[in-house]
Write a protein that holds these residues in place. Structure first.
Motif, PDB file in Angstrom:
ATOM      1  N   LYS A 459       0.863  -1.185   0.000  1.00  0.00           N
ATOM      2  CA  LYS A 459       0.000   0.000   0.000  1.00  0.00           C
ATOM      3  C   LYS A 459       0.898   1.233   0.000  1.00  0.00           C
ATOM      4  CE  LYS A 459      -4.372   1.708   1.312  1.00  0.00           C
ATOM      5  NZ  LYS A 459      -5.424   1.860   2.260  1.00  0.00           N
ATOM      6  N   THR A 460       1.456   1.499  -1.150  1.00  0.00           N
ATOM      7  CA  THR A 460       2.382   2.620  -1.330  1.00  0.00           C
ATOM      8  C   THR A 460       1.548   3.881  -1.551  1.00  0.00           C
ATOM      9  OG1 THR A 460       3.866   1.067  -2.429  1.00  0.00           O
ATOM     10  CG2 THR A 460       4.317   3.409  -2.742  1.00  0.00           C
ATOM     11  N   GLN A 461       1.830   4.919  -0.783  1.00  0.00           N
ATOM     12  CA  GLN A 461       1.105   6.185  -0.943  1.00  0.00           C
ATOM     13  C   GLN A 461       2.098   7.349  -0.945  1.00  0.00           C
ATOM     14  OE1 GLN A 461      -2.085   4.828   2.230  1.00  0.00           O
ATOM     15  NE2 GLN A 461      -2.875   6.591   1.131  1.00  0.00           N
ATOM     16  N   ILE A 462       1.576   8.539  -1.290  1.00  0.00           N
ATOM     17  CA  ILE A 462       2.441   9.731  -1.340  1.00  0.00           C
ATOM     18  C   ILE A 462       1.876  10.758  -0.355  1.00  0.00           C
ATOM     19  CG2 ILE A 462       3.361  11.545  -2.826  1.00  0.00           C
ATOM     20  CD1 ILE A 462       2.935   9.639  -5.212  1.00  0.00           C
ATOM     21  N   PHE A 463       2.657  11.060   0.669  1.00  0.00           N
ATOM     22  CA  PHE A 463       2.187  11.943   1.738  1.00  0.00           C
ATOM     23  C   PHE A 463       2.877  13.305   1.667  1.00  0.00           C
ATOM     24  CE2 PHE A 463       0.593   9.000   5.435  1.00  0.00           C
ATOM     25  CZ  PHE A 463      -0.439   8.556   4.609  1.00  0.00           C
ATOM     26  N   ASP A 464       2.112  14.363   2.003  1.00  0.00           N
ATOM     27  CA  ASP A 464       2.751  15.665   2.222  1.00  0.00           C
ATOM     28  C   ASP A 464       3.243  15.713   3.668  1.00  0.00           C
ATOM     29  OD1 ASP A 464       0.655  16.280   3.895  1.00  0.00           O
ATOM     30  OD2 ASP A 464      -0.201  17.839   2.623  1.00  0.00           O
ATOM     31  N   PRO A 465       3.943  16.792   4.063  1.00  0.00           N
ATOM     32  CA  PRO A 465       4.507  16.799   5.424  1.00  0.00           C
ATOM     33  C   PRO A 465       3.461  16.612   6.519  1.00  0.00           C
ATOM     34  CG  PRO A 465       5.496  18.537   4.108  1.00  0.00           C
ATOM     35  CD  PRO A 465       4.396  17.952   3.267  1.00  0.00           C
ATOM     36  N   GLY A 474      -1.126  15.116  -8.193  1.00  0.00           N
ATOM     37  CA  GLY A 474       0.116  15.239  -8.969  1.00  0.00           C
ATOM     38  C   GLY A 474       1.204  15.990  -8.228  1.00  0.00           C
ATOM     39  N   GLN A 475       1.032  16.184  -6.908  1.00  0.00           N
ATOM     40  CA  GLN A 475       2.084  16.851  -6.115  1.00  0.00           C
ATOM     41  C   GLN A 475       3.085  15.805  -5.632  1.00  0.00           C
ATOM     42  OE1 GLN A 475       2.303  20.133  -5.719  1.00  0.00           O
ATOM     43  NE2 GLN A 475       0.447  20.222  -6.980  1.00  0.00           N
ATOM     44  N   PRO A 476       4.388  16.140  -5.615  1.00  0.00           N
ATOM     45  CA  PRO A 476       5.344  15.189  -5.058  1.00  0.00           C
ATOM     46  C   PRO A 476       5.286  15.131  -3.534  1.00  0.00           C
ATOM     47  CG  PRO A 476       6.482  17.132  -5.918  1.00  0.00           C
ATOM     48  CD  PRO A 476       5.008  17.364  -6.119  1.00  0.00           C
ATOM     49  N   GLY A 477       5.752  14.052  -2.983  1.00  0.00           N
ATOM     50  CA  GLY A 477       5.769  13.918  -1.528  1.00  0.00           C
ATOM     51  C   GLY A 477       6.589  12.713  -1.107  1.00  0.00           C
ATOM     52  N   GLU A 478       6.406  12.332   0.142  1.00  0.00           N
ATOM     53  CA  GLU A 478       7.138  11.209   0.730  1.00  0.00           C
ATOM     54  C   GLU A 478       6.522   9.879   0.306  1.00  0.00           C
ATOM     55  OE1 GLU A 478       9.667  10.870   2.802  1.00  0.00           O
ATOM     56  OE2 GLU A 478       9.991  12.900   3.570  1.00  0.00           O
ATOM     57  N   LEU A 479       7.376   8.931  -0.079  1.00  0.00           N
ATOM     58  CA  LEU A 479       6.879   7.579  -0.332  1.00  0.00           C
ATOM     59  C   LEU A 479       6.640   6.907   1.021  1.00  0.00           C
ATOM     60  CD1 LEU A 479       8.433   5.002  -2.817  1.00  0.00           C
ATOM     61  CD2 LEU A 479       7.361   4.341  -0.685  1.00  0.00           C
ATOM     62  N   VAL A 480       5.394   6.518   1.257  1.00  0.00           N
ATOM     63  CA  VAL A 480       5.074   5.821   2.509  1.00  0.00           C
ATOM     64  C   VAL A 480       4.362   4.517   2.180  1.00  0.00           C
ATOM     65  CG1 VAL A 480       4.900   7.920   3.901  1.00  0.00           C
ATOM     66  CG2 VAL A 480       2.859   7.031   2.760  1.00  0.00           C
ATOM     67  N   CYS A 481       4.350   3.612   3.147  1.00  0.00           N
ATOM     68  CA  CYS A 481       3.617   2.357   2.973  1.00  0.00           C
ATOM     69  C   CYS A 481       2.728   2.230   4.206  1.00  0.00           C
ATOM     70  CB  CYS A 481       4.589   1.201   2.839  1.00  0.00           C
ATOM     71  SG  CYS A 481       3.770  -0.317   2.345  1.00  0.00           S
ATOM     72  N   THR A 482       1.417   2.249   3.984  1.00  0.00           N
ATOM     73  CA  THR A 482       0.500   2.438   5.106  1.00  0.00           C
ATOM     74  C   THR A 482      -0.111   1.134   5.619  1.00  0.00           C
ATOM     75  OG1 THR A 482      -1.257   2.917   3.527  1.00  0.00           O
ATOM     76  CG2 THR A 482      -0.067   4.807   4.417  1.00  0.00           C
ATOM     77  N   ARG A 483       0.414   0.022   5.152  1.00  0.00           N
ATOM     78  CA  ARG A 483      -0.147  -1.256   5.600  1.00  0.00           C
ATOM     79  C   ARG A 483       0.984  -2.283   5.673  1.00  0.00           C
ATOM     80  NH1 ARG A 483      -5.553  -3.573   5.016  1.00  0.00           N
ATOM     81  NH2 ARG A 483      -5.325  -5.686   4.249  1.00  0.00           N
ATOM     82  N   PRO A 484       0.946  -3.181   6.638  1.00  0.00           N
ATOM     83  CA  PRO A 484       2.036  -4.166   6.714  1.00  0.00           C
ATOM     84  C   PRO A 484       2.054  -5.090   5.495  1.00  0.00           C
ATOM     85  CG  PRO A 484       0.627  -4.264   8.671  1.00  0.00           C
ATOM     86  CD  PRO A 484      -0.035  -3.335   7.705  1.00  0.00           C
ATOM     87  N   THR A 508       8.263   9.659  11.554  1.00  0.00           N
ATOM     88  CA  THR A 508       7.720  10.867  10.913  1.00  0.00           C
ATOM     89  C   THR A 508       6.201  10.850  10.911  1.00  0.00           C
ATOM     90  OG1 THR A 508       9.648  10.812   9.504  1.00  0.00           O
ATOM     91  CG2 THR A 508       7.889  12.305   8.832  1.00  0.00           C
ATOM     92  N   TYR A 509       5.645   9.710  10.493  1.00  0.00           N
ATOM     93  CA  TYR A 509       4.182   9.541  10.486  1.00  0.00           C
ATOM     94  C   TYR A 509       3.905   8.345  11.407  1.00  0.00           C
ATOM     95  CZ  TYR A 509       4.886  12.092   6.093  1.00  0.00           C
ATOM     96  OH  TYR A 509       5.280  12.995   5.141  1.00  0.00           O
ATOM     97  N   PRO A 510       3.515   8.573  12.655  1.00  0.00           N
ATOM     98  CA  PRO A 510       3.453   7.457  13.612  1.00  0.00           C
ATOM     99  C   PRO A 510       2.678   6.257  13.040  1.00  0.00           C
ATOM    100  CG  PRO A 510       3.081   9.528  14.712  1.00  0.00           C
ATOM    101  CD  PRO A 510       3.153   9.848  13.244  1.00  0.00           C
TER     102      PRO A 510
END
Ligand SMILES: CC(=O)CC(=O)O
Length: 681
Positions: A459-465, A474-484, A508-510
């Motif tokens: 579950k790859t997502q793109i987060f802002d700060p 279409g905004q760039p951000g941090e690559l995060v993975c929100t699920r195990p 960064t994102y608890p």
């Protein structure tokens, strides 16, 4: 939306000749099994990240070999962030890799001086049996660590699989790692056995490793190292002599070590899914490397998934990944054998005796999947070599580039360089998960510069700060993975309460995994572009962009510029960040005001006036990690005033020294006659 980011997103390939058929067969199997109507890759991905049953489906689809089948998929683990997968299943990684046991070729071992040796699955199994028996006779047991300093070779494959058959933990580094780098890693994990190549041949030069082995052994023996097993010279087969052996504590020749083999049959210990299999190391450029422990089931499933579904690998395939034994691509490649396919392990430089020789080798060996890097492809292109003029690559189906973003110009070139119909893919993930977050989806078209989609189950997502998903805009951000997912590390070594693991990924994102990559999604194509490391994001006057955007433009200057590095500089006297571009010139070329002007004009035209670097300097060298990744963050820190003590992860640590003088940038610029360009706001 940052439309300039997608300006070069041209369709360059459409699914053809059965590409994507394995993805389709998984999708249809899931539809049949669960009465669903998943229509395409995007539907399949959505299902894979909404229902953990996907991992059970994948287990079945991949034909994972087990002694005890799983009856449940996931349960809370020791650390809240890391679940226990398939808690009651019992299996063995090596048993899965060695599923095939016949005379088909499993491993082709090649050396840069031309030696090529083939080993069948039956022979490989025989070597693993003998090695495992000798390891057991020398007291190795489940959970012990087996370390190696070893080149990409048949020996490395045998040692890793024998270790896994016992349930011990395998870890390796490349032979060019310095003593300090080796000790930074192996002091932490305290191996019981250490295998060491005694000689290395690279780029035509032969180097003895004996002094390094002695230093490492003297340090590790008091920390529990029982045996240092010396592998003979790869070129001459010469064993170390008695007087040399005596200088290395607890040393034994591999031929002697193997004599302990008591002819017992190969036994695969049946262990839990999360049983530690490999320790890989984070490529931090300062401070001790983090020892990332990966579980056997997660590595097996994720790597087999990638190789089966993205590369479409079957028992007819031959996967050649150019890699060292210290990079996560090495374990990834091993899973080819679990599908009955052949791997090529290559020891040496791709430029020795010549890059033409290397490229012909890829064709002559019938490679079907060739894994390489943007750096290699760019070098071939810059030398004016077109691989298709050297050979026909009759079997090549997949060209895979990873380790850094592949820029749109290099996508265009690579698509045509080998065979027009090749499926070009550029996955990105990391050592941290021993797999990918974003990857190829061969049932979809390929757009230049873009990775096609998110990996199944991720579950790859793109987060802002602030932690808001910005992908659709279409905004760039941090690559995060929100699920195990199944290849979350089972932990860091000696980090029982997870403090270091949490600080590395979840702070960064608890509760959410932050990979440290800066990424953008194209809302039209749904493709993804890695823009650089997020700690290295450039931020002049509040405009955030990634270094990969600049490198894309620099790919138009490869005939004169060998390499470049783009970093931000922060100074106490100025709230704003300045963008600095360093260029390493090809022999016979210099950076002059005219070329600097052309670079600025190209960046202005392709990106925007705000992207134009404040300064462009010529540099003697660009720092890289041992895994071939450009080091931006340490350079950014140096030019911004921090002193860096390079770790063993830096392949060319002396290059960092070149950047300290830019703290006083005005005087360097004056001395070198370099113009300062004020950022356009
Ligand atoms: C697939 C990958 O993640 C490879 C890398 O970038 O190290």
């Amino acid at each position: 939306m940052n439309s300039h980011l997608f300006a070069q997103s041209r369709k360059i390939w459409e699914p053809q000749n059965g590409h994507g058929s394995r993805l389709d067969s998984l999708r249809l199997m899931i539809n049949r099994k669960h009465g669903l109507n998943l229509k395409d890759y995007h539907d399949l991905h959505k299902y894979s990240v909404e229902d953990y049953t996907f991992w059970q489906d994948l287990w079945e689809y991949l034909g994972i070999i087990y002694s005890v089948p799983p009856t449940s998929i996931i349960q809370p683990g020791r650390l809240p962030e890391i679940p226990t997968w398939f808690p009651d299943a019992r299996l063995n990684y090596a048993e899965n890799i060695l599923a095939r046991n016949d005379d088909g070729i499993a491993v082709t071992a090649a050396r840069e001086w031309g030696l090529v040796q083939h080993y069948s699955f039956r022979q490989l199994r025989g070597h693993v049996r003998q090695m495992a028996a000798a390891m057991r006779m020398h007291g190795l047991k489940a959970g012990d660590r087996v370390a190696a300093v070893i080149t990409n070779s048949f020996n490395a494959v045998v040692i890793a699989l024998a270790t896994s058959s016992i349930g011990a933990i395998y870890t390796s580094t490349a032979t060019d790692m310095g003593t300090q780098g080796i000790l930074d890693r192996y002091r932490q994990i305290q191996p019981t056995l250490l295998f060491f190549d005694t000689e290395v041949v690279y780029a035509g030069k032969t180097l003895t490793l004996l002094p390094k082995i002695a230093e490492v052994a003297k340090d590790l023996v008091p920390r529990g190292l029982k045996h240092v097993i010396l592998l003979p010279s790869t070129k001459t087969g010469r064993d170390v002599q008695q007087d040399e052996l005596e200088k290395i504590p607890n040393s034994i020749l591999s031929s002697e070590f193997l004599k302990a083999d008591d002819a017992r049959p190969l036994q695969f210990e049946q262990l839990p899914f999360n049983q530690p299999l490999f320790i890989l190391y984070s490529s931090g450029t300062s401070g001790p490397p983090k020892c990332i422990v990966h579980g056997q089931g997660g590595v097996l499933m994720q790597n087999k998934k990638e190789i089966a579904l993205v590369y479409g690998c079957t028992s007819d395939d031959c996967y050649f990944q150019y890699t060292t034994t210290g990079w996560m691509m090495w374990p990834l490649m091993l899973s080819t054998m679990a599908l009955g396919g052949r791997i090529i392990v290559y020891d040496g430089s791709p430029f020795q005796p010549s890059v033409e020789f290397f490229l012909k080798f890829v064709s002559d060996q019938g490679v079907t999947i060739f894994g390489t890097s943007p750096r290699f492809l760019t070098e071939v292109q810059a030398r004016g070599i077109l691989p298709s003029h050297l050979a026909s690559y009759p079997s090549l189906r997949v060209l895979m580039s990873t380790g850094a973003p592949l820029t749109p110009p290099m996508f265009d070139w690579s698509q045509l360089a080998f065979r027009k119909d090749v499926y070009l893919t550029s996955p990105s993930g990391g050592t941290d998960i021993c797999s990918s977050f974003i990857t190829g989806a061969p049932s979809l078209p390929v757009y230049a510069g873009e990775t096609q989609g998110k990996s199944l189950g991720m579950k790859t997502q793109i987060f802002d700060p602030a932690g808001k998903d910005v992908e659709a805009s279409g905004q760039p951000g941090e690559l995060v993975c929100t699920r195990p997912h199944v290849s979350l590390p089972v932990g860091f070594w000696r980090d029982d309460d997870g403090t270091k693991l949490r600080a590395a990924y979840f702070d960064t994102y608890p509760g959410v995994w932050r990979q440290g990559d800066f990424i953008v999604g194209n809302p039209e194509t749904k493709g993804l572009i890695i823009l650089g490391r997020s700690d290295g994001v450039l931020n002049p006057s509040g405009v955030r962009f990634g270094s990969a955007e600049i490198y894309t433009v620099m790919d138009h200057f490869t005939n004169t510029i060998d390499d470049s590095l783009c970093v931000g500089q922060r100074r106490a006297s100025d709230p704003d960040e300045r963008v600095l571009l360093f260029v390493k010139m090809r022999p016979g070329h210099r950076l002059d005001a005219e070329l600097a002007g052309k670079i600025r004009a190209a960046i202005r035209a392709a990106l925007s006036p705000r992207h134009v670097p404040a300064y462009i300097f010529e540099t003697g060298d660009i720092p890289y990690t041992v895994n071939n990744k450009k080091i931006e963050i340490a350079v950014k820190q140096i030019v911004s005033g921090l002193n860096i003590k390079p770790s063993g992860t830096v392949a060319n640590p002396e290059s960092l020294q070149l950047y300290y003088k830019y703290r006083d940038i005005e005087s360097v610029a004056q001395k070198e006659g370099v113009n300062h360009v004020k950022a356009k706001l």
